[in-house]
Design a protein around this motif. Structure first.
Motif, short mmCIF file in Angstrom:
data_model
loop_
_atom_site.label_atom_id
_atom_site.label_comp_id
_atom_site.label_asym_id
_atom_site.label_seq_id
_atom_site.Cartn_x
_atom_site.Cartn_y
_atom_site.Cartn_z
N ASP A 1 0.90 -1.15 -0.21
CA ASP A 1 -0.05 -0.07 0.03
C ASP A 1 0.91 1.38 0.09
O ASP A 1 0.63 2.25 0.39
N SER A 2 2.08 1.22 -0.50
CA SER A 2 2.90 2.39 -0.54
C SER A 2 2.48 3.46 -1.18
O SER A 2 3.07 4.47 -1.14
N ARG A 3 1.71 3.32 -2.17
CA ARG A 3 1.27 4.18 -2.96
C ARG A 3 -0.17 4.67 -2.93
O ARG A 3 -0.95 5.16 -3.84
N ALA A 4 -0.75 4.35 -1.68
CA ALA A 4 -2.22 4.50 -1.48
C ALA A 4 -2.61 5.79 -1.47
O ALA A 4 -3.82 6.05 -1.76
N ASP A 5 -1.70 6.80 -1.39
CA ASP A 5 -2.05 8.28 -1.58
C ASP A 5 -2.12 8.89 -2.97
O ASP A 5 -2.36 9.94 -3.04
N GLU A 6 -1.77 8.05 -3.80
CA GLU A 6 -1.65 8.31 -5.19
C GLU A 6 -2.98 7.88 -5.95
O GLU A 6 -3.28 6.97 -6.14
N ILE A 7 -3.42 9.09 -6.73
CA ILE A 7 -4.72 9.04 -7.46
C ILE A 7 -4.26 9.31 -8.76
O ILE A 7 -3.93 10.54 -9.10
N ILE A 8 -3.84 8.36 -9.61
CA ILE A 8 -3.29 8.58 -11.01
C ILE A 8 -4.32 8.55 -12.03
O ILE A 8 -5.09 7.47 -12.34
N ASN A 9 -3.90 9.36 -13.19
CA ASN A 9 -4.89 9.32 -14.47
C ASN A 9 -3.62 8.96 -15.34
O ASN A 9 -2.54 9.52 -15.55
N LEU A 10 -3.63 7.62 -16.07
CA LEU A 10 -2.56 7.26 -16.81
C LEU A 10 -3.24 7.26 -18.21
O LEU A 10 -4.31 6.30 -18.58
N GLU A 11 -2.60 8.25 -19.01
CA GLU A 11 -3.20 8.21 -20.34
C GLU A 11 -2.24 7.77 -21.35
O GLU A 11 -1.03 7.95 -21.34
N PHE A 12 -2.64 6.74 -22.18
CA PHE A 12 -1.79 5.98 -23.17
C PHE A 12 -2.56 5.67 -24.31
O PHE A 12 -3.79 5.42 -24.34
N VAL A 13 -1.95 5.03 -25.33
CA VAL A 13 -2.29 4.94 -26.63
C VAL A 13 -2.90 5.97 -27.13
O VAL A 13 -2.14 6.77 -28.14
N SER A 14 -4.08 6.35 -27.06
CA SER A 14 -4.76 7.70 -27.50
C SER A 14 -4.48 7.80 -29.02
O SER A 14 -4.17 9.00 -29.47
N ALA A 15 -4.25 6.74 -29.98
CA ALA A 15 -4.11 6.78 -31.07
C ALA A 15 -5.29 7.41 -32.03
O ALA A 15 -6.55 7.15 -31.44
N ASN A 16 -5.08 8.36 -32.93
CA ASN A 16 -6.11 9.04 -33.56
C ASN A 16 -7.05 7.91 -34.33
O ASN A 16 -6.51 6.96 -34.89
N PRO A 17 -8.26 8.01 -34.16
CA PRO A 17 -9.32 7.10 -34.81
C PRO A 17 -9.62 7.38 -36.45
O PRO A 17 -10.52 7.47 -36.93
N ASP B 1 -0.66 -0.40 -20.01
CA ASP B 1 -1.52 -1.34 -19.16
C ASP B 1 -0.78 -2.36 -18.25
O ASP B 1 -0.99 -2.22 -16.89
N SER B 2 0.51 -2.51 -18.27
CA SER B 2 1.48 -3.16 -17.34
C SER B 2 1.76 -2.22 -16.38
O SER B 2 1.64 -2.71 -15.20
N LEU B 3 2.09 -1.03 -16.62
CA LEU B 3 2.27 -0.04 -15.58
C LEU B 3 1.36 0.17 -14.75
O LEU B 3 1.54 0.41 -13.47
N ALA B 4 -0.12 0.05 -15.40
CA ALA B 4 -1.01 0.47 -14.45
C ALA B 4 -1.50 -0.61 -13.47
O ALA B 4 -1.75 -0.59 -12.47
N ARG B 5 -1.01 -1.93 -13.96
CA ARG B 5 -1.20 -3.15 -12.91
C ARG B 5 -0.12 -2.94 -11.84
O ARG B 5 -0.58 -3.50 -10.70
N MET B 6 1.10 -2.30 -12.23
CA MET B 6 1.87 -2.33 -11.23
C MET B 6 2.08 -1.11 -10.26
O MET B 6 2.10 -1.42 -8.89
N LEU B 7 1.34 -0.11 -10.63
CA LEU B 7 1.01 1.09 -9.94
C LEU B 7 -0.12 0.62 -8.91
O LEU B 7 -0.21 0.92 -7.64
N SER B 8 -1.17 -0.21 -9.45
CA SER B 8 -2.26 -0.68 -8.63
C SER B 8 -1.86 -1.65 -7.65
O SER B 8 -2.29 -1.73 -6.40
N ALA B 9 -0.90 -2.40 -7.96
CA ALA B 9 -0.23 -3.49 -6.94
C ALA B 9 0.29 -3.00 -5.66
O ALA B 9 0.40 -3.38 -4.85
N GLN B 10 0.78 -1.48 -5.92
CA GLN B 10 1.38 -0.83 -5.06
C GLN B 10 0.49 0.03 -4.23
O GLN B 10 0.63 0.96 -3.55
N GLY B 11 -0.65 0.10 -4.36
CA GLY B 11 -1.77 0.74 -3.74
C GLY B 11 -2.67 1.99 -4.40
O GLY B 11 -3.46 2.39 -3.85
N ALA B 12 -1.84 2.22 -5.57
CA ALA B 12 -2.45 3.52 -6.23
C ALA B 12 -3.50 3.25 -6.73
O ALA B 12 -4.06 1.99 -7.05
#
Length: 554
Positions: free
Chosen positions: A118-134, A150-161
């Motif tokens: 829970d080391s990053r429980a105080d972090e509320i993260i907006n992770l914007e990625f891909v965002s390719a033009n349609p 997506d992998s980074l999102a999983r790892m940040l979530s695993a640390q409590g973010a």
């Protein structure tokens, strides 16, 4: 014995030393201040600490002399086999087999939670990625960001973010107009416009718009025809993008439409906020943001002299919108061609009163090249000009594609050898790791058939050198995950898994879980089953963080 327990033991050893050398002064250290590292050479022990060199000056002592005092004290601690001084004052610590082996049961008991915190429980993260033009299928650069993001999102979530995956849907601007003109040209059987989009997918989308339209397209004015193909074509293309990403194991929590920023008044609100803060000014009939006050190489036009918003206006509105939605960390992943935007975006962040690289962080990703038969693969069967996500998945599958895209640092160019990824050999890194996991299940199945179970746990029996090495690597998993999340580098988990797989295979070759012949089942066999299952659990947890499956049979 884990690093936290060892740190507490070291603090207990330090207390009388501090009282002797600094009477009346508090030690001023906590367990979190004491860092242990794994020695590169396992012959030097299980853990190493530089605490003596850090404290020597404050203690009025020679670093090696202080290190020896600490080492002498640690050597008397239960679970510590030896503590020796090395170099200018490092302390190398070796645990006894029982203290090291307890980890196997700890991991099995923790299950999927091993490696989380829970080391990053105080972090509320907006992770914007891909965002390719349609305006077309996702190319390899976007595919890389899909896997890494997506992998980074999983790892940040695993640390409590608390992580929100966001896709910025760029449906406002000239590229959408070019896309619509390309669809209309395909519908009319005309050549692709000079600045338009080619490829078989354009014809596919145009045909689908034709089939879905209720009415006579020929009766529409040129403007109405363009708008019909624009709105419906963009919607169909984006549905394809979302479907491709979902099949790739990537789903977003928010799809944010750029057009909404301009329609909702968000741009006006952002400009008003910056005016209140005193960072806007008028010159040459335009409205400017004074970004040079915050490290940018020049000020930026926000509203042009013709009254139209400049490109940065959307960035201002979008960033403020994220902050107003409660995110205290905004991470944006951009391609290498956006490198020049970093300074202006950081200046924007500072202009709003935020801290660059804290409230806003930009990650830049480099190019991806596919290699087949020793030659670059450059053409897509469907897109025509670039290789797409679907092309890569069709060739090697989702697991191999995701793993290959996340196992290297995203800020370096990446060449993916398709021939290697299609092999079922140890040359293929994803096969190597997945096979190690499948092998742990095979060992467990054979153990059950032979009557070996986990009814007993005797960690002191895990004395083979390959067991010490395997336990050492398993101990590192939580630190690796935490570090990868902290520095935004998911590839560190992939490389760790490859090292762990190698150590597991070597252990498998040297240590038997099932007795030979008619030999009786002993404590060591049952305990090794715990270690086997612990290795499987960590491999499984690590692969899950990369969005890669962990097959039980291969």
């Amino acid at each position: 014995m884990n690093p936290e327990t060892l740190a507490q033991a070291l603090l207990a050893v330090l207390a009388p030393i501090a009282a002797e050398r600094r009477p009346g002064e508090p030690l001023g250290l906590s367990a979190s201040d004491i860092v242990f590292e794994r020695p590169r050479n396992r012959d030097h022990g299980d853990w190493a600490s530089n605490i003596a060199m850090r404290l020597a000056k404050a203690f009025g002592s020679n670093p090696r002399e202080l290190a020896q005092q600490i080492a002498d004290g640690l050597a008397t601690v239960d679970g510590v086999a030896s503590a020796e001084v090395a170099g200018p004052g490092f302390i190398n610590i070796r645990l006894d087999a029982a203290a090291a082996g307890v980890l196997a049961k700890t991991i099995v008991d923790a299950g999927v939670d091993y490696g989380t915190s829970d080391s990053r429980a105080d972090e509320i993260i907006n992770l914007e990625f891909v965002s390719a033009n349609p305006t077309g299928p996702i190319h390899l650069g976007g595919t890389r960001w899909a896997a890494v993001g997506d992998s980074l999102a999983r790892m940040l979530s695993a640390q409590g973010a608390k992580v929100t995956r966001e896709y910025y849907f760029n449906d406002h601007g000239s590229q959408i107009d070019r896309f619509a003109r390309s669809l209309v040209a395909a519908h009319l059987g005309e050549p692709t416009p000079e600045d338009g989009y080619g490829g078989g997918y354009i014809l596919d989308i145009a045909k689908r718009v034709e089939l879905a339209y209720e009415g006579d397209l020929a009766a529409l004015s040129p403007e109405a025809l363009q708008e019909t193909f624009r709105s419906r074509g963009v919607s169909l293309m984006f549905d394809e993008i979302k479907s491709s990403l979902h099949d790739f194991g990537v789903d977003f929590d928010v799809y944010f439409h750029e057009d909404d920023l301009h329609k909702s008044g968000a741009v006006t609100r952002a400009i008003a906020r910056l005016q209140e803060l005193g960072h806007m000014y008028e010159a040459d009939g335009a409205l400017w943001l004074r970004t040079t006050d915050f490290g940018d190489d020049k000020d930026r036009v926000v509203i042009k002299s013709d009254g139209q918003p400049a490109y940065i206006s959307g960035d201002l509105a979008y960033y403020l919108d994220k902050r107003e939605r409660g995110f205290n960390r905004c991470i944006i992943m951009l391609g290498a061609d956006h490198h020049g935007y970093v300074e202006r975006l950081m200046a924007m962040c500072a202009a709003f009163g935020d801290e660059p690289n804290v409230n806003l962080q930009i990650l830049i990703g480099q190019m991806v090249n596919l290699v087949r038969d020793g030659k670059p693969m450059r053409m897509s069967k469907r897109a025509g000009t670039v290789v797409t996500l679907e092309d890569l998945v069709e060739i090697v599958g989702v697991d191999a594609a995701r793993y290959a895209l996340t196992r290297s640092s995203a800020d370096s160019n990446l060449d993916i050898d398709l021939d290697v990824l299609q092999k079922r050999t140890n040359d293929n890194p994803v096969f190597y790791v997945q096979y190690a996991h499948a092998r742990t299940h095979n060992v467990a199945r054979n153990a059950a058939d032979s009557g070996v179970d986990r009814s007993e746990f005797a960690p002191e029996t895990l004395t083979h050198e390959t067991e010490a090495a395997l336990l050492g690597a398993l101990q590192e998993f939580p630190r690796i995950v935490g570090f990868a999340a902290e520095i935004r580098e998911p590839h560190r988990v992939a490389r760790y898994l490859e090292e762990l797989a190698g150590l597991y295979h070597r252990w498998y070759d040297n240590c038997r879980v099932i007795p030979q012949g008619d030999d009786p089942i002993e404590s060591v066999h049952r305990t090794r089953l715990w270690l086997n299952d612990a290795a499987g659990q960590v491999l499984r947890n690590g692969l899950a963080l990369l969005g890669v499956s962990a097959p039980e049979r291969m």
